[in-house]
Design a protein around this motif. Structure first.
Motif, mmCIF file in Angstrom:
data_model
loop_
_atom_site.group_PDB
_atom_site.id
_atom_site.type_symbol
_atom_site.label_atom_id
_atom_site.label_comp_id
_atom_site.label_asym_id
_atom_site.label_seq_id
_atom_site.Cartn_x
_atom_site.Cartn_y
_atom_site.Cartn_z
ATOM 1 N N UNK A 65 20.094 42.630 41.130
ATOM 2 C CA UNK A 65 19.969 42.599 42.592
ATOM 3 C C UNK A 65 19.227 41.349 43.070
ATOM 4 N N UNK A 66 18.286 40.844 42.277
ATOM 5 C CA UNK A 66 17.527 39.672 42.692
ATOM 6 C C UNK A 66 18.431 38.446 42.793
ATOM 7 N N UNK A 67 19.319 38.259 41.798
ATOM 8 C CA UNK A 67 20.254 37.138 41.863
ATOM 9 C C UNK A 67 21.196 37.272 43.067
ATOM 10 N N UNK A 75 36.792 30.130 47.418
ATOM 11 C CA UNK A 75 36.809 31.594 47.535
ATOM 12 C C UNK A 75 37.124 32.263 46.200
ATOM 13 N N UNK A 76 38.218 31.831 45.537
ATOM 14 C CA UNK A 76 38.594 32.486 44.274
ATOM 15 C C UNK A 76 37.517 32.303 43.210
ATOM 16 N N UNK A 77 36.903 31.126 43.152
ATOM 17 C CA UNK A 77 35.864 30.889 42.153
ATOM 18 C C UNK A 77 34.618 31.728 42.415
ATOM 19 N N UNK A 92 32.922 34.665 39.997
ATOM 20 C CA UNK A 92 31.587 34.312 39.507
ATOM 21 C C UNK A 92 30.769 35.591 39.309
ATOM 22 N N UNK A 93 30.551 35.952 38.081
ATOM 23 C CA UNK A 93 29.871 37.211 37.773
ATOM 24 C C UNK A 93 28.353 37.080 37.742
ATOM 25 N N UNK A 94 27.835 35.859 37.621
ATOM 26 C CA UNK A 94 26.387 35.670 37.473
ATOM 27 C C UNK A 94 25.561 36.334 38.579
ATOM 28 N N UNK A 95 25.935 36.184 39.880
ATOM 29 C CA UNK A 95 25.070 36.767 40.919
ATOM 30 C C UNK A 95 24.990 38.281 40.861
#
Length: 372
Positions: A60-62, A47-49, A53-56
């Motif tokens: 909007x597609x990610x 959950x914390x990771x 996680x900023x990548x998604x």
């Protein structure tokens, strides 16, 4: 939140692996501790990771792709498990004739040839869904007011019926419908029902205080008139947990029908118990003596027999020995739960009783002049 998600799978897995209905004090403490440890690990490692996680979230597609992937990770095992369960249920049903004979085991000379480890039917999760089907809605050819049509059903339809049978009573007649249907189909009978749970075809003042029961009772005469039955089936006696008795007014109803030339078959009531035998068996085991009951009516003559001897067009049907063989009322007969609650037959057991039911019903008809 992780503890909320994890504790239930841990508990259920333990119960399944240990084949227990519930966790005891020691195992309960262990389950709580294991759940706490797994919850902490899930929070820190998953959950914390994911939160960090900023990548998604860069576009909007990610984000949509991650959402779809998460949904798939949940949906795939759920659908796979449901498929496995559906196949298991189909396999159990396909082998039920061999593995779950029900009332057939009470017939003389019966020899069980099924799997001794086959599950008992209905499966515990299906027990609450065991009330017998009433069939199709009230047919259009019956001239009944709209407010009364909810009480009427066509349980067995026939294009050109040999006879019309009207089943008139409450849920203690409804649970015999699965046993009656094969007989009706073989004899080409049309079966109509006028059923309202908790109500009594006896006297107007004997009805419970609900408006439904009063409307059902007062509309019974209209149903009889429009259905014009060749045979009426009623409940002949009534039970509570301590006794069996004849309700005031029932004899008058039966006399009115037979005076009009309508044969009547009265089915003796089934015992009522202080708890559901099947639920007791699921929790404690089918062989636990606490789950086998008895009732004062067992082993006694049918109280409606004197009336049957007096009235040529009235006969009785006693099936108590199918429910309480040898004077005891076990939760399971022939690997089938007899009752689904504390006083109603399971649909599976009623179906299994169809051959004996049909034989005794025909015998009853031979005494009231409907059959040669």
């Amino acid at each position: 939140y992780a503890l909320y998600l994890i504790h239930w799978p841990v508990l259920i897995t333990y119960l399944v692996l240990r084949d227990r209905p519930m966790a005891g004090p020691r195992s309960g403490v262990v389950i709580i501790l294991v759940s706490l440890v797994l919850a902490v690990l899930a929070t820190r490692l998953v959950e914390d990771r994911f939160k960090a996680w900023a990548w998604p979230e860069r576009n909007k597609r990610r984000l949509a792709g991650v959402v779809v992937l998460c949904l798939a990770l949940v949906a795939a095992p759920v659908l796979a498990w449901q498929h496995v369960e559906d196949r298991r249920a189909d396999r159990i049903q396909s082998e039920a004739v061999r593995n779950n004979p029900g009332a057939a085991v009470l017939e003389p000379g019966f020899e069980f040839r099924g799997d001794p480890d086959a599950p008992t039917l209905p499966l515990p999760e299906d027990l609450p869904r065991q009330p017998a089907s009433l069939g199709e809605a009230c047919p259009e050819d019956l001239a009944l007011p709209e407010k009364l049509r909810r009480f009427c059903h066509e349980s067995v339809a026939q294009a050109a019926p040999e006879r019309t049978v009207l089943v008139l009573g409450n849920s203690h007649l409804q649970h015999w419908l699965p046993a009656l249907r094969p007989l009706a189909e073989a004899e080409r009978w049309r079966v109509l029902t006028w059923i309202q749970p908790g109500c009594f075809y006896a006297a107007a003042e004997d009805q419970p205080g609900s408006e439904s029961c009063r409307a059902w009772f007062e509309g019974a005469e209209q149903m009889i008139g429009t259905a014009d039955p060749d045979l009426v089936v009623v409940q002949s006696t009534f039970t509570d947990q301590e006794r069996e008795f004849l309700r005031p007014g029932l004899e008058q109803r039966i006399r009115e029908l037979t005076d009009r030339g309508i044969p009547v078959v009265g089915i003796r009531d089934t015992p009522r118990f202080p708890e559901a035998p099947a639920e007791c068996a699921v929790l404690n085991g089918e062989d636990d003596p606490r789950c086998t009951f008895t009732h004062p009516m067992v082993g006694t003559p049918d109280p409606a027999l004197p009336l049957a001897r007096e009235l040529p067009l009235y006969s009785t049907l006693d099936l108590t020995d199918l429910i309480c063989p040898a004077g005891q009322c076990p939760p399971v007969v022939g690997n089938v739960y007899v009752y689904w609650d504390d006083d109603h037959l399971s649909r599976v057991y009623s179906q299994s009783a169809a051959p004996v039911f049909g034989e005794r019903f025909r015998e009853a008809l031979s005494t009231d002049g409907l059959r040669p």
